[in-house]
Motif scaffolding. Structure first.
Motif, PDB file in Angstrom:
ATOM      1  N   GLU A   1      45.254   8.970 -19.128  1.00 39.61           N
ATOM      2  CA  GLU A   1      46.851   9.081 -19.506  1.00 39.61           C
ATOM      3  C   GLU A   1      47.273   7.870 -20.099  1.00 39.61           C
ATOM      4  O   GLU A   1      48.094   8.087 -21.094  1.00 39.61           O
ATOM      5  CB  GLU A   1      47.358   9.028 -18.078  1.00 39.61           C
ATOM      6  CG  GLU A   1      47.192  10.516 -17.475  1.00 39.61           C
ATOM      7  CD  GLU A   1      47.854  10.589 -16.207  1.00 39.61           C
ATOM      8  OE1 GLU A   1      47.778  11.724 -15.573  1.00 39.61           O
ATOM      9  OE2 GLU A   1      48.558   9.524 -15.686  1.00 39.61           O
ATOM     10  N   GLN A   2      46.690   6.765 -19.960  1.00 37.17           N
ATOM     11  CA  GLN A   2      47.338   5.603 -20.562  1.00 37.17           C
ATOM     12  C   GLN A   2      46.953   5.645 -21.990  1.00 37.17           C
ATOM     13  O   GLN A   2      47.803   5.282 -22.901  1.00 37.17           O
ATOM     14  CB  GLN A   2      46.545   4.222 -19.865  1.00 37.17           C
ATOM     15  CG  GLN A   2      46.979   2.863 -20.693  1.00 37.17           C
ATOM     16  CD  GLN A   2      48.260   2.845 -20.644  1.00 37.17           C
ATOM     17  OE1 GLN A   2      48.990   2.997 -19.843  1.00 37.17           O
ATOM     18  NE2 GLN A   2      48.888   1.939 -21.719  1.00 37.17           N
TER      19      GLN A   2
ATOM     20  N   THR B   1      49.388   8.011 -23.501  1.00 33.69           N
ATOM     21  CA  THR B   1      50.922   7.735 -23.707  1.00 33.69           C
ATOM     22  C   THR B   1      51.296   6.179 -24.082  1.00 33.69           C
ATOM     23  O   THR B   1      52.497   6.050 -24.366  1.00 33.69           O
ATOM     24  CB  THR B   1      51.368   7.737 -22.260  1.00 33.69           C
ATOM     25  OG1 THR B   1      50.602   7.188 -21.304  1.00 33.69           O
ATOM     26  CG2 THR B   1      51.579   9.213 -21.653  1.00 33.69           C
TER      27      THR B   1
ATOM     28  N   ARG C   1      47.433   0.346 -16.741  1.00 37.09           N
ATOM     29  CA  ARG C   1      48.641   0.502 -17.066  1.00 37.09           C
ATOM     30  C   ARG C   1      49.039  -1.058 -17.418  1.00 37.09           C
ATOM     31  O   ARG C   1      48.623  -2.010 -16.730  1.00 37.09           O
ATOM     32  CB  ARG C   1      49.700   0.800 -15.778  1.00 37.09           C
ATOM     33  CG  ARG C   1      49.152   2.066 -15.148  1.00 37.09           C
ATOM     34  CD  ARG C   1      49.495   3.307 -16.202  1.00 37.09           C
ATOM     35  NE  ARG C   1      49.611   4.357 -15.386  1.00 37.09           N
ATOM     36  CZ  ARG C   1      49.417   5.800 -15.777  1.00 37.09           C
ATOM     37  NH1 ARG C   1      49.283   5.865 -17.174  1.00 37.09           N
ATOM     38  NH2 ARG C   1      49.298   6.729 -15.179  1.00 37.09           N
TER      39      ARG C   1
ATOM     40  N   GLY D   1      56.892  10.089 -23.177  1.00 34.19           N
ATOM     41  CA  GLY D   1      56.836   8.688 -22.456  1.00 34.19           C
ATOM     42  C   GLY D   1      58.510   7.938 -22.850  1.00 34.19           C
ATOM     43  O   GLY D   1      59.001   7.488 -22.132  1.00 34.19           O
TER      44      GLY D   1
ATOM     45  N   THR E   1      61.198   9.886 -21.354  1.00 31.93           N
ATOM     46  CA  THR E   1      61.517   9.712 -19.913  1.00 31.93           C
ATOM     47  C   THR E   1      62.256   8.271 -20.025  1.00 31.93           C
ATOM     48  O   THR E   1      63.016   8.020 -19.053  1.00 31.93           O
ATOM     49  CB  THR E   1      60.154   9.498 -19.302  1.00 31.93           C
ATOM     50  OG1 THR E   1      59.252  10.781 -19.512  1.00 31.93           O
ATOM     51  CG2 THR E   1      60.328   9.280 -17.684  1.00 31.93           C
TER      52      THR E   1
END
Length: 529
Positions: A243-244, A247, A306, A373, A376
């Motif tokens: 995911e990192q 995004t 992250r 991302g 959001t």
């Protein structure tokens, strides 16, 4: 001889006096931060993780698949005291952020920083992007402040050699372990840094090993739970990494995100702090904190974590930077340059807290995970209530007899949390989801023969393999919406499960969260209950 050198905490050219703590100034900064952050805490609608924490709080347990119990407890308290209030939900995060502001000043005080230095460190954190991100109920909200407290206790130990401080640090780490499971890595990085650059005397203190034992003991119930559920947290690491990469531009985009997290003033102090830790003699005994940040950052980059994971070390480095800046033989223009830097930082924070989220009319269509991302961050998550209303439409199509054995199943954990939070007004039945931690709350009962299912359009094929009847009831597809909420989202009514839920659930549960975007890199790791 070596032991004598290591035990010396202060260089000879530093006077053996300490400034007083800038209580009034720091209290003023903390108070302003608390007021501003509380007043603006409700500007975003619920984030998906916050909805999940509310659901976890309704199912309180000693630990969970992906976190400790602390955040769900605070979510439960907020839901009891002020149901439906986003501001109340985020108030604990606001208080933790204010706490980090104070800790930054306390660390500057331990480093012999005068009143201005202490206030500069506090202001840097208050104006940082970390503070803005911290004011959302999340594991990071608590972890960042608790990590900062641990670094402060270590810094104070270097100055005072009071071993009880290390034991307290161990207790703080054990508490942090009930929040987010990164603290053993931080603790290990601190240990490596001490081995590399001292003070190695710390390694000979029994208090350190008592503290490490306290932290290790706090892992026992968590490890037991994980062992009983096939170690989902280990599998989650690969999912988070994917995911990192999707995004955040992966490892290439990791370091450029540090200035965003640190803010303008914070970036300056971050750079000066790392430089000063290695160049200024007064900071030499505390150099291991800067080395810890370097090691931690390298670890998170290598593991595709992250960018905010090392954020709990930022208050200490901000304090290093403030001390280093004041001790540096500055020119007059350098002092003058601080004024516009602080001014721009204040202006940026005001804009962030008042202008963002932007008006919905400014939205653009998200085509990949990076776009999503950004969407959001600038607009937040919207239209949860529309999605839940669509679920209610599906539920109303059931006959009274079917409703007695009906459940709601959501493809994603944020959708499930939204149905629970906003669906109470409709009297919807129990909600389940096979997604991430929500899947470990358990499957529907085997008596559930009718299902209102909400998920992405792509879920229909899988549903037809699991149920004898699948009827599409509502379709939400706002081109400017968010996949899974009001774009590419469908509500189905499914009847006649082909297997018992207790059997089918194992093949449904997944740690992968489908964003529904065509460039989304998929990870199919599935834990087995």
């Amino acid at each position: 001889m070596t032991a004598v050198i290591e035990a010396r905490t202060e260089p000879e050219d530093v006077p053996n006096t300490y400034p007083s703590f800038a209580f009034r100034g720091v209290a003023l900064i903390a108070s302003i931060s608390a007021i501003v952050l509380t007043a603006t805490a409700g500007r975003y609608d619920y984030f998906g993780d916050e909805l999940y924490f509310l659901s976890a709080g309704r199912r309180l347990d000693y630990t969970y698949a992906d976190q400790g119990v602390v955040v769900p407890v605070f979510a439960w308290l907020a839901d009891q005291l002020a149901p439906g209030s986003v501001t109340a939900l985020r108030l604990p995060a606001v208080l933790m952020c204010v706490g980090a502001v104070v800790v930054a000043a306390l660390i500057a005080y331990e480093l012999r920083g005068n009143h201005r230095v202490q206030m500069l460190a506090a202001i840097a954190y208050a104006l940082s992007g970390l503070a803005a991100n911290q004011v959302v109920l999340s594991t990071f909200s608590f972890d960042a402040t608790l990590t900062a407290v641990i670094t402060w206790l270590f810094v104070r130990w270097v100055r005072t050699r009071q071993d009880w401080l290390i034991v307290v640090a161990g207790l703080a780490a054990a508490l942090d372990m009930q929040v987010k499971w990164m603290i053993p890595i931080v603790w290990a990085c601190l240990g490596i840094a001490v081995i590399v650059c001292g003070p190695r005397e710390l390694l000979r203190r029994p208090a350190l090993w008592v503290a490490t034992g306290i932290l290790a003991s706090s892992l026992i119930p968590i490890l037991y739970w994980q062992s009983q559920h096939n170690w989902p947290q280990l599998a989650m690491g690969a999912v988070i990494g994917a995911e990192q990469d999707a995004t955040g531009y992966g490892q290439v985009g990791f370091l450029p995100q540090f200035p965003i997290l640190a803010g303008i003033l914070g970036t300056l102090l971050l750079a000066i702090g790392l430089w000063a830790a290695f160049k200024q003699e007064s900071l030499r005994p505390y150099r291991f904190i800067a080395v810890t940040l370097v090691i931690m950052t390298a670890f998170v980059m290598i593991t595709h974590g992250r960018p905010y994971y090392p954020g709990g070390l930022f208050p200490a480095i901000f304090a290093f930077g403030a001390v280093g800046l004041w001790q540096y033989d500055r020119k007059r223009w350098m002092n003058m340059a601080l004024i516009p830097i602080v001014g721009i930082s204040v202006l940026t924070t005001i804009v962030t807290l008042t202008v963002i989220p932007l008006a919905p009319s400014w939205r653009t269509q998200a085509e990949d995970a990076i776009d999503l991302g950004l969407r959001t961050a600038f607009f937040g998550n919207t239209n949860w209530s529309s999605m839940v209303a669509a679920v209610n439409v599906g539920y109303l199509t059931l006959t009274p007899a079917e409703k007695t054995n009906a459940v709601i199943v959501a493809q994603g954990y944020p959708q499930a949390g939204a149905v629970e939070q906003f669906g109470r007004q409709y009297g919807l039945p129990a909600t389940y989801s096979p997604s991430r931690g929500f899947g470990f709350f358990g499957p529907p009962p085997d008596s559930a023969t009718s299902v209102v299912y909400v998920g992405l359009d792509t879920a229909e094929h899988d549903l037809r393999t699991r149920f004898t009847e699948v009827e599409r009831v509502v379709h939400l597809d706002d081109p400017m919406g968010i996949p899974g909420i009001d774009r590419m989202t469908t509500v189905w009514v499914c009847k006649g499960p082909k297997q018992q839920w207790s059997t089918m659930w194992d093949s449904m549960t997944t740690l992968y969260f489908d964003l529904g975007l065509w460039r989304d890199d998929r990870t199919t790791t599935r834990p087995t209950h």
